[in-house]
Design a protein around this motif. Structure first.
Motif, short mmCIF file in Angstrom:
data_model
loop_
_atom_site.label_atom_id
_atom_site.label_comp_id
_atom_site.label_asym_id
_atom_site.label_seq_id
_atom_site.Cartn_x
_atom_site.Cartn_y
_atom_site.Cartn_z
N SER A 100 -4.82 -3.33 -4.28
CA SER A 100 -6.27 -3.57 -4.20
C SER A 100 -6.61 -5.05 -4.34
N ALA A 106 -8.68 7.06 2.49
CA ALA A 106 -8.43 5.62 2.55
C ALA A 106 -7.42 5.30 3.65
N ALA A 159 -10.40 3.15 -1.41
CA ALA A 159 -9.26 2.65 -2.17
C ALA A 159 -9.64 2.38 -3.62
N VAL A 200 0.81 -1.22 0.00
CA VAL A 200 0.00 0.00 0.00
C VAL A 200 0.85 1.28 0.00
#
Length: 168
Positions: free
Chosen positions: A82, A147, A108, A38
């Protein structure tokens, strides 16, 4: 002076986390892959915004090319993060029980869509980076904050993903 019941308290916390099944099931050598991935889309989204500001300020075409690469990497690293995050959401029941999980997932996915639009704009019409690309960069940066806020709530408030699930 340390409390005497600290090891017991830690044991109770670990037992509760194991009971809720909120550990990571998609991990590499005990490290959650989503947490490792991420950081890349976050960095590239912020880099894209920075590059757009430099282009706006200087007008140097170098920044157009740098923005194309940064936006493309933001999109593709976001897709990778994702996919792994969706796997965690679907595989671990304890994660799905929290509202912040769904808010994080929706933010996201929206972020990845904005990054894809930003990259597509730069691929097809580099001249429209100002103002449209800059607006998309700002919007993507705002979505990173949203997010990230909900992802942080999952980790720090609910203990999600801090252990590898023993139920593999």
């Amino acid at each position: 002076m340390a409390r005497q019941d600290t090891p017991r308290a830690r044991s109770e916390v670990l037992l509760e986390l194991e009971r809720l099944d909120v550990g990571s099931k998609v991990a590499l050598v005990g490290h959650p892959i989503h947490v490792m991935l991420v950081h890349f889309p976050v960095a590239f989204v912020v880099a894209t915004l920075g590059v757009d500001v430099f282009y706006w300020w200087s007008g140097d075409p170098f920044w157009l090319r740098a923005g194309l690469w940064a936006a493309g990497m933001a999109f593709w690293s976001g897709v990778a993060a994702s996919i792994v995050g969706t796997g965690e959401l679907l595989l671990v029941r304890g994660i799905r029980l929290h509202e912040a999980s769904w808010s994080h997932a929706i933010a996201a996915m929206t972020l990845v869509a904005i990054a894809g639009a930003s990259w597509g704009l730069r691929l097809t019409d580099p001249a429209s980076v100002l103002p449209h690309g800059l607006v998309l960069s700002v919007l993507a940066s705002v979505m990173v904050g949203f997010a990230g806020w909900h992802g942080g709530k999952l980790v720090f408030d609910h203990g999600i993903g801090i252990l590898v699930s023993p139920k593999n």
